[in-house]
Design an enzyme around this catalytic site. Structure first.
Site, PDB file in Angstrom:
ATOM      1  N   ASP A  14       0.861  -1.183   0.000  1.00  0.00           N
ATOM      2  CA  ASP A  14       0.000   0.000   0.000  1.00  0.00           C
ATOM      3  C   ASP A  14       0.898   1.234   0.000  1.00  0.00           C
ATOM      4  O   ASP A  14       1.992   1.208   0.560  1.00  0.00           O
ATOM      5  CB  ASP A  14      -0.927   0.021   1.212  1.00  0.00           C
ATOM      6  CG  ASP A  14      -2.033   1.071   1.073  1.00  0.00           C
ATOM      7  OD1 ASP A  14      -2.396   1.403  -0.082  1.00  0.00           O
ATOM      8  OD2 ASP A  14      -2.518   1.565   2.101  1.00  0.00           O
ATOM      9  N   GLY A  15       0.435   2.279  -0.652  1.00  0.00           N
ATOM     10  CA  GLY A  15       1.227   3.508  -0.688  1.00  0.00           C
ATOM     11  C   GLY A  15       0.324   4.713  -0.794  1.00  0.00           C
ATOM     12  O   GLY A  15      -0.817   4.608  -1.233  1.00  0.00           O
ATOM     13  N   GLU A  52       2.305   3.849  -4.741  1.00  0.00           N
ATOM     14  CA  GLU A  52       1.717   2.523  -4.978  1.00  0.00           C
ATOM     15  C   GLU A  52       2.640   1.683  -5.866  1.00  0.00           C
ATOM     16  O   GLU A  52       2.844   0.495  -5.624  1.00  0.00           O
ATOM     17  CB  GLU A  52       0.339   2.655  -5.653  1.00  0.00           C
ATOM     18  CG  GLU A  52      -0.721   3.363  -4.797  1.00  0.00           C
ATOM     19  CD  GLU A  52      -1.416   2.442  -3.801  1.00  0.00           C
ATOM     20  OE1 GLU A  52      -0.926   1.321  -3.565  1.00  0.00           O
ATOM     21  OE2 GLU A  52      -2.458   2.856  -3.250  1.00  0.00           O
ATOM     22  N   ASP A  74      -4.307  -2.361  -3.526  1.00  0.00           N
ATOM     23  CA  ASP A  74      -5.636  -1.750  -3.681  1.00  0.00           C
ATOM     24  C   ASP A  74      -5.598  -0.633  -4.737  1.00  0.00           C
ATOM     25  O   ASP A  74      -6.536   0.138  -4.849  1.00  0.00           O
ATOM     26  CB  ASP A  74      -6.195  -1.245  -2.344  1.00  0.00           C
ATOM     27  CG  ASP A  74      -5.344  -0.147  -1.723  1.00  0.00           C
ATOM     28  OD1 ASP A  74      -4.524   0.462  -2.433  1.00  0.00           O
ATOM     29  OD2 ASP A  74      -5.499   0.108  -0.519  1.00  0.00           O
ATOM     30  N   HIS A 129      -9.194  -0.511   2.586  1.00  0.00           N
ATOM     31  CA  HIS A 129      -9.941  -0.200   3.808  1.00  0.00           C
ATOM     32  C   HIS A 129     -11.206  -1.040   3.926  1.00  0.00           C
ATOM     33  O   HIS A 129     -12.266  -0.555   4.269  1.00  0.00           O
ATOM     34  CB  HIS A 129     -10.294   1.284   3.860  1.00  0.00           C
ATOM     35  CG  HIS A 129      -9.094   2.157   3.650  1.00  0.00           C
ATOM     36  ND1 HIS A 129      -8.126   2.338   4.605  1.00  0.00           N
ATOM     37  CD2 HIS A 129      -8.682   2.854   2.563  1.00  0.00           C
ATOM     38  CE1 HIS A 129      -7.184   3.127   4.138  1.00  0.00           C
ATOM     39  NE2 HIS A 129      -7.488   3.451   2.898  1.00  0.00           N
ATOM     40  N   ASP A 139      -1.336  -0.268   5.160  1.00  0.00           N
ATOM     41  CA  ASP A 139      -1.787   1.123   5.282  1.00  0.00           C
ATOM     42  C   ASP A 139      -1.137   1.771   6.515  1.00  0.00           C
ATOM     43  O   ASP A 139      -0.666   2.908   6.454  1.00  0.00           O
ATOM     44  CB  ASP A 139      -3.326   1.134   5.389  1.00  0.00           C
ATOM     45  CG  ASP A 139      -3.877   2.543   5.469  1.00  0.00           C
ATOM     46  OD1 ASP A 139      -3.589   3.330   4.552  1.00  0.00           O
ATOM     47  OD2 ASP A 139      -4.580   2.853   6.453  1.00  0.00           O
TER      48      ASP A 139
END
Ligand SMILES: [Zn+2]
Length: 233
Positions: A14-15, A52, A74, A129, A139
């Site tokens: 995640d980024g 990301e 994501d 999320h 995250d």
């Protein structure tokens, strides 16, 4: 043929950047035979999409021998960029878009394609999320990066800035026109309800939508006149 010879690894990433563009960070989890390793990094000035991409590159570059890697991200930008073949197409066109401008984040897409070639990689999109354990953890790690005191300079950000100006001027008129921020195809959507101000005599039958950054683009073509209001009679 036995294909079980090579290790199977899961890579969660995640980024993000706050604001976007702004200070950035990414989080990475590598999972192999039930063992997990966590990483994070923070950057001075960058974008969501760059973080990301960097997260996935960072994770893959940590894998020292050829492996079967399943990536979970994501980011539609990253997952579709590979799985829909956009990145390969951009490379085929020497990363050049109209008017001689470069594809956004060419430096990172190039690195990603290179490292993918060394492994057997598949990409999976995860809804962010949404309670997925590793995604939530990534995250948290990404935020540690964003808030860390020892931030790295994102060297490619300046090249990104040089090119992004051109994208701001691009017209977005029909489905498939590329999002100005993400460089990926927009999709056509219809509003569930007509949103009309009392003084407005038109509405939009549809709009164009970026599946990655969720930006909505209103198009002239979809503008419709509202029926005349006869209430004064
Ligand atoms: Zn976008």
């Amino acid at each position: 043929m036995k294909s079980t010879e090579i290790p199977e690894i899961e890579l969660f990433t995640d980024g993000g950047a706050e604001p976007n563009p702004g200070k950035g960070g990414f989080g990475v989890i590598l999972s192999y035979k039930g063992r997990k390793k966590e990483f994070f990094e923070g950057y001075e000035l960058t974008t969501n999409n760059r973080m990301e991409l960097m997260a996935v590159i960072f994770g893959l570059e940590r894998i020292k021998t050829k492996a079967k890697v399943t990536v979970f991200s994501d980011s539609k930008y990253v997952v579709d960029g590979i799985e829909e073949g956009w990145a390969v197409n951009w490379e085929r066109n020497n990363w050049i878009r109209k008017k001689g401008n470069l594809v956004l984040n060419k430096d990172l897409w190039e690195r990603l394609l290179n490292i993918i070639d060394k492994h057997e990689v598949t990409f999976n999109w995860l809804k962010g999320h949404a309670g997925h354990e590793e995604n939530e953890r990534c995250d948290v790690l990404a935020n540690q990066g964003i808030n860390s005191e020892h931030k790295i300079k994102d060297e490619g950000y300046l090249e990104y800035l040089d090119n992004v100006e051109y994208y701001q001027e691009q017209k977005i008129e029909k489905e498939g026109d590329l999002c100005r921020k993400c460089d990926i195809p927009t999709v056509r959507k219809s509003p569930k309800k007509r949103k009309v101000k009392p003084t407005q005599n038109y509405y939009y039958e549809y709009y164009l939508f970026c599946p990655n950054c969720k930006t909505m683009y209103m198009v002239e073509e979809a503008k419709r006149d509202l029926p005349q209001n006869n209430s004064m009679f």
